[in-house]
Write a protein that holds these residues in place. Structure first.
Motif, mmCIF file in Angstrom:
data_model
loop_
_atom_site.group_PDB
_atom_site.id
_atom_site.type_symbol
_atom_site.label_atom_id
_atom_site.label_comp_id
_atom_site.label_asym_id
_atom_site.label_seq_id
_atom_site.Cartn_x
_atom_site.Cartn_y
_atom_site.Cartn_z
ATOM 1 N N PHE A 68 0.853 -1.207 0.000
ATOM 2 C CA PHE A 68 0.000 0.000 0.000
ATOM 3 C C PHE A 68 0.886 1.254 0.000
ATOM 4 C CE2 PHE A 68 -3.363 -2.414 2.753
ATOM 5 C CZ PHE A 68 -3.838 -3.071 1.635
ATOM 6 N N SER A 71 2.836 1.768 -3.234
ATOM 7 C CA SER A 71 1.898 2.205 -4.285
ATOM 8 C C SER A 71 1.587 3.692 -4.132
ATOM 9 C CB SER A 71 0.595 1.402 -4.215
ATOM 10 O OG SER A 71 0.836 0.049 -4.500
ATOM 11 N N ARG A 75 2.296 6.523 -6.945
ATOM 12 C CA ARG A 75 1.247 7.417 -7.480
ATOM 13 C C ARG A 75 1.717 8.872 -7.420
ATOM 14 N NH1 ARG A 75 -4.721 5.196 -5.903
ATOM 15 N NH2 ARG A 75 -4.298 2.977 -6.146
ATOM 16 N N VAL B 31 -0.247 -9.373 -6.812
ATOM 17 C CA VAL B 31 0.299 -8.637 -5.654
ATOM 18 C C VAL B 31 0.272 -7.137 -5.920
ATOM 19 C CG1 VAL B 31 2.469 -8.160 -4.428
ATOM 20 C CG2 VAL B 31 1.645 -10.506 -4.674
ATOM 21 N N ALA B 32 0.628 -6.744 -7.130
ATOM 22 C CA ALA B 32 0.625 -5.311 -7.472
ATOM 23 C C ALA B 32 -0.801 -4.753 -7.428
ATOM 24 C CB ALA B 32 1.239 -5.111 -8.854
ATOM 25 N N SER B 35 -2.233 -4.424 -3.980
ATOM 26 C CA SER B 35 -1.542 -3.369 -3.226
ATOM 27 C C SER B 35 -1.991 -1.976 -3.635
ATOM 28 C CB SER B 35 -0.025 -3.469 -3.462
ATOM 29 O OG SER B 35 0.479 -4.708 -3.047
ATOM 30 N N GLY B 36 -2.800 -1.890 -4.691
ATOM 31 C CA GLY B 36 -3.245 -0.584 -5.162
ATOM 32 C C GLY B 36 -2.280 0.063 -6.132
ATOM 33 N N GLU B 37 -1.417 -0.750 -6.725
ATOM 34 C CA GLU B 37 -0.403 -0.220 -7.654
ATOM 35 C C GLU B 37 -1.055 0.254 -8.948
ATOM 36 O OE1 GLU B 37 2.573 1.335 -8.630
ATOM 37 O OE2 GLU B 37 3.168 0.050 -6.957
ATOM 38 N N THR B 38 -0.572 1.377 -9.482
ATOM 39 C CA THR B 38 -1.125 1.913 -10.731
ATOM 40 C C THR B 38 -0.058 2.089 -11.817
ATOM 41 O OG1 THR B 38 -0.830 4.137 -9.816
ATOM 42 C CG2 THR B 38 -3.024 3.172 -9.613
ATOM 43 N N ARG B 39 1.213 1.935 -11.475
ATOM 44 C CA ARG B 39 2.265 2.150 -12.472
ATOM 45 C C ARG B 39 2.282 0.983 -13.463
ATOM 46 N NH1 ARG B 39 6.958 5.288 -10.007
ATOM 47 N NH2 ARG B 39 8.290 3.920 -11.196
ATOM 48 N N PHE B 42 4.296 -2.311 -13.314
ATOM 49 C CA PHE B 42 3.959 -3.310 -12.296
ATOM 50 C C PHE B 42 2.632 -4.015 -12.572
ATOM 51 C CE2 PHE B 42 6.447 -0.033 -9.919
ATOM 52 C CZ PHE B 42 7.568 -0.817 -9.672
#
Lengths: 140, 151
Positions: A68, A71, A75, B31-32, B35-39, B42
Motif C-alpha cells: 500500500f 503504491s 502514485r 500482488v501489485a 496493493s493498489g499499484e497503478t504504475r 507493475f
C-alpha cells in the motif's frame, strides 16, 4: 499532485494517499499470490478461523501494507524509483477494517536526487500498526 | 539467557540457504493490483519492463528460516518487519537464485522479558550473477528463560 523531478519535492509535505482495499477477498488473493494461501489456517481469509487460532481476526499481510505504502509513493512520483523500503510490523492490521496511509517527506538530497520518506499505516482508531522509511530516487 | 555476542560470532554472515526461483507473472500482477499499484511497469505483464514490486520481493523466502543448529529461543517467532533494497528490476519467468545469511542479531529488553531480533537477509541474483535485490526478514522472538537447546 505528482512530482517528476527532485526540484518538485517540498520538504515536510504529506503525500496524498488512497484508501486501500483491505477486504478478505483482497487479503486472500494477495496471500495466495505470495504462496501463503495453503496452510495459513484462514489467517488472511476467514475471521472466525483466525480468531480460533488466537488472532484478533483475519489479518492484512504485513507485506501487503508495505505494498500500500509503495503504491502511494509510486502514485505521487510516477517516474521515481524506490531504492529502499523498510517497514516494521508493530501490531496486527485487521482485514475488512479501513486503514489510513501516511507518507511524509523528511529529507531531500537535491545533488543525489534522493528523497527520504516516513511511512505509517494506522487503523481506524488512529493506532500505528506499520511504520517505516523509504528512499526514492528522482531525476535531477 | 543466550549470549548474543556468542550467537553473532557463530552464525552471523554464514550463508545457510540457497534457493532457485522462477517468479510467476500472474502472481506479480496479483500482488501489485491488491496493493493498489497503478504504475504500468507493475500491472501490465505485456510490457518489457514488467517487474516485481518491493512487496513481492519481500515475500521471497528461504527454505530454512534459521541456520541448522541455531539454538531455540523458546518463544514463537513473529514477523517483525521486512526491508527491501532494489538494485535492478526483478522479472518473472527467468531463473533466479536467492542466497540467505543471518545479517544481524540483537536484543531489546521489554516489560515481559528479553526480545531477540534476528535479521535474515536474502540476496537475489540472476543467472549471470548480477545482484538484483536484497530482502531482509526481521524475526522477533520473546525469549523464554532457561531455553538453550538446539533448534
Amino acid at each position: 499532485m505528482t512530482v517528476e523531478r527532485i526540484s518538485d519535492v517540498e520538504f515536510g509535505v504529506e503525500l496524498e494517499t488512497f484508501s486501500p482495499d483491505t477486504s478478505l477477498a483482497s487479503t486472500g488473493a494477495f496471500a495466495q499470490a505470495v504462496g501463503w494461501g495453503k496452510g495459513a489456517g484462514g489467517r488472511f481469509t476467514d475471521h472466525e478461523r483466525a480468531r480460533k487460532s488466537g488472532l484478533p481476526g483475519a489479518l492484512v499481510p504485513g507485506i501487503m501494507a508495505m505494498g500500500f505504502l509503495t503504491s502511494a509513493i509510486h502514485r505521487w512520483a510516477p517516474t521515481g524509483v524506490i531504492e529502499h523500503v523498510d517497514t516494521v510490523f508493530r501490531a496486527p492490521l485487521l482485514a475488512d477494517e479501513p486503514c489510513l496511509l501516511s507518507v511524509v517527506v523528511t529529507d531531500i538530497d537535491e545533488d543525489a536526487g534522493l528523497v527520504e520518506l516516513d511511512l505509517q499505516v494506522k487503523n481506524e482508531a488512529q493506532e500505528t500498526r506499520v511504520f517505516g522509511t523509504a528512499r526514492l530516487r528522482l531525476s535531477t | 539467557m543466550l549470549d548474543i555476542d556468542e550467537l553473532k560470532t557463530k552464525f552471523l554472515d554464514l550463508e545457510f540457504d540457497t534457493v532457485d526461483l522462477v517468479i510467476d507473472a500472474d502472481n506479480l500482477l496479483m500482488v501489485a493490483q491488491m496493493s493498489g499499484e497503478t504504475r504500468p511497469e507493475f500491472i501490465d505483464p505485456s510490457r518489457d519492463d514488467f517487474h516485481a514490486t518491493p512487496a513481492f520481493i519481500a515475500s521471497l523466502a528461504a527454505g530454512r528460516r534459521l541456520p541448522i543448529h541455531f539454538p531455540s529461543l523458546g518463544g514463537i517467532p513473529m514477523d517483525g518487519g521486512k526491508a527491501v533494497t532494489c538494485l535492478q528490476p526483478v522479472k518473472p519467468g527467468v531463473p533466479l537464485t536467492g542466497r540467505t545469511h543471518l545479517h544481524d542479531i540483537y536484543a531489546k529488553q521489554g516489560r515481559s522479558g528479553r526480545m531477540v531480533f534476528l535479521v535474515a537477509r536474502m540476496e537475489i541474483y540472476d543467472q549471470s550473477g548480477t545482484h538484483l535485490a536484497t530482502s531482509d526478514s526481521r524475526m522477533v522472538i520473546r525469549e523464554k528463560p532457561g531455553e538453550d537447546s538446539d533448534a
